[in-house]
Design an enzyme around this catalytic site. Structure first.
Site, PDB file in Angstrom:
ATOM      1  N   LEU A 207      40.747  21.138  60.761  1.00  0.00           N
ATOM      2  CA  LEU A 207      42.022  21.834  60.619  1.00  0.00           C
ATOM      3  C   LEU A 207      41.826  23.233  61.182  1.00  0.00           C
ATOM      4  O   LEU A 207      40.749  23.826  61.024  1.00  0.00           O
ATOM      5  CB  LEU A 207      42.441  21.933  59.146  1.00  0.00           C
ATOM      6  CG  LEU A 207      42.784  20.639  58.401  1.00  0.00           C
ATOM      7  CD1 LEU A 207      43.056  20.949  56.932  1.00  0.00           C
ATOM      8  CD2 LEU A 207      43.980  19.948  59.027  1.00  0.00           C
ATOM      9  N   ASP A 208      42.852  23.768  61.835  1.00  0.00           N
ATOM     10  CA  ASP A 208      42.765  25.153  62.285  1.00  0.00           C
ATOM     11  C   ASP A 208      42.518  26.060  61.089  1.00  0.00           C
ATOM     12  O   ASP A 208      42.934  25.762  59.966  1.00  0.00           O
ATOM     13  CB  ASP A 208      44.065  25.573  62.974  1.00  0.00           C
ATOM     14  CG  ASP A 208      44.276  24.854  64.294  1.00  0.00           C
ATOM     15  OD1 ASP A 208      43.298  24.315  64.832  1.00  0.00           O
ATOM     16  OD2 ASP A 208      45.428  24.824  64.768  1.00  0.00           O
ATOM     17  N   ALA A 209      41.870  27.186  61.338  1.00  0.00           N
ATOM     18  CA  ALA A 209      41.599  28.121  60.246  1.00  0.00           C
ATOM     19  C   ALA A 209      42.884  28.550  59.551  1.00  0.00           C
ATOM     20  O   ALA A 209      42.921  28.707  58.329  1.00  0.00           O
ATOM     21  CB  ALA A 209      40.854  29.344  60.782  1.00  0.00           C
TER      22      ALA A 209
END
Length: 407
Positions: A207-209
């Protein structure tokens, strides 16, 4: 009559002898099938402490001399589906040939005895439990895998900002903490006693940060292999909740700042986006959940999104570039909504309004259906309520009579 009786007796005797031989022949076949696996010609050293021999076999006759990685892929394809998987275990010193640790360039030939070692338990000393960030919790856990909730602002692994920035750029952003999800997993999850335990748990997707939500982690080699295959074969159903700026054209809006891009929406299957990302085919299914009036943005549309493919930033780009309605708080893909230059960057600093709220998959070992779901983050609800309240308080009396539209 005497001669005939003697002949019949002889035939019966021969038949009985043949019948008596049949069971012994079957017993011989069973004995061959039950023979133990081949043993090494000389005793081999025991595995090191904390490891066990999970598999062993003799390279069969006729096998030409080749590298160990090629032999592993040929004779144990289920465990080593790729050269990368074979090299990984060799580098971890978990493959032995004739009792010796080997390298990725070691050659083996017919008659060599190969052993695959696996851990008996987790080998990494975890951090203190108190070091785990607030909001990072365990949603599901067993001996092989776990699902956690990743708060926004924490990268899955170190080295980048997770929002498209490079490692150097990430050092100056809010999404570059020194520790990542990978760092916290050993402290968050219970050690497993299963054979093939990983040294420490590891995430099996990303997942993106800036994105919050459900994240899967594996605790054993088997789970890593099977979960990775499930994601590669697209057998994991993922649902995201997002808040968009504006109303997509297919819902009666003006398509935001890029109305012509709305033509990429596949009208033959309602609410399906089929538009390439970086030249690769990409498909996203979506539906509207709520449309809220906003004084700053005009409208906010809450949607559920199901990515059918897994391209980098696929949901964020499909929302901004195809629907013309960027995700609220997207610092990378947000543009000028509704042609109002004064609104550029107005949502920056709010955080990304994108959350992975549900994962559906078959358990990699039991086959049981798993559905791991969470509610949308509280800030989604609070932002909608605040924006609508401001609209009611400050907009003209005639325009302020519109209520939220539930889809």
């Amino acid at each position: 009559m005497t001669r005939l009786a003697a002949l019949l007796a002889l035939i019966a005797c021969a038949g009985g002898a043949a019948a008596a031989r049949l069971p012994s022949r079957r017993l011989t076949l069973r004995a061959c099938a039950a023979q133990p696996p081949p043993q090494p010609s000389q005793p081999l050293p025991p595995p090191p402490e904390g490891f066990t021999v999970a598999d062993e076999w003799e390279v069969p006759p006729g096998c030409s001399e080749r590298r160990i990685t090629e032999v592993l892929m040929e004779h144990r394809a289920a465990d080593f589906p790729s050269a990368t998987a074979a090299k990984r275990l060799v580098r971890r010193r978990q493959i032995r040939v004739n009792g010796n640790v080997v390298g990725t360039t070691t050659n083996v030939a017919a008659g060599d005895f190969v052993q695959r070692l696996e851990r008996l338990g987790a080998g990494l000393r975890p951090l203190q439990r108190s070091d785990v960030p607030d909001g990072m919790t365990v949603l599901y856990e067993d001996e092989h895998l776990a699902a956690i909730y990743k708060p926004a602002g924490i990268p899955v692994h170190s080295g980048g900002g997770g929002d498209g920035s490079s490692g150097e750029e990430a050092k100056t952003t809010a999404y570059a903490p020194k520790k990542s999800v990978r760092t916290f997993l050993p402290s968050l999850l219970a050690p497993t006693e299963e054979v093939g335990a990983l040294r420490r748990p590891i995430h099996v997707h990303r997942l993106d940060a800036a994105t919050s939500g459900v994240l899967l982690a594996a605790k054993t080699q088997t789970a890593v292999r099977e979960l990775s295959r499930a994601f590669a074969d697209r057998n994991v159903r993922k649902r995201y909740r997002a808040v968009l700026i504006g109303v997509p054209a297919v819902l009666g809006g003006d398509g935001g700042f890029n109305a012509t891009a709305a033509a990429a929406v596949d009208s033959s299957e309602p609410h399906v986006i089929s538009a390439p990302v970086d030249g690769r085919a990409s498909v996203t299914e979506w539906r509207a959940v709520n449309i809220t009036r906003s004084l700053r943005f005009g409208y906010l549309t809450t949607v559920d999104m199901w990515p059918r493919t897994g391209r980098k930033h696929q949901l964020r780009r499909h929302a901004a570039e195809v629907l013309g309605c960027p995700i609220l708080g997207d610092t990378k893909y947000e543009r000028i909504p509704h042609g109002d230059e004064g609104n550029f960057g107005i949502s920056h600093g709010m955080g990304l309004f994108l959350c992975a709220v549900e994962l559906r998959l078959a358990h990699p070992l039991s086959g049981q259906d798993l559905c791991i779901a969470v509610g949308e983050p509280p800030k989604f609800t609070k932002t909608r309520e605040r924006e609508h309240r401001r609209f009611l308080d400050l907009a003209d009396a005639g325009a302020a009579q519109d209520d939220d539209v539930e889809m």
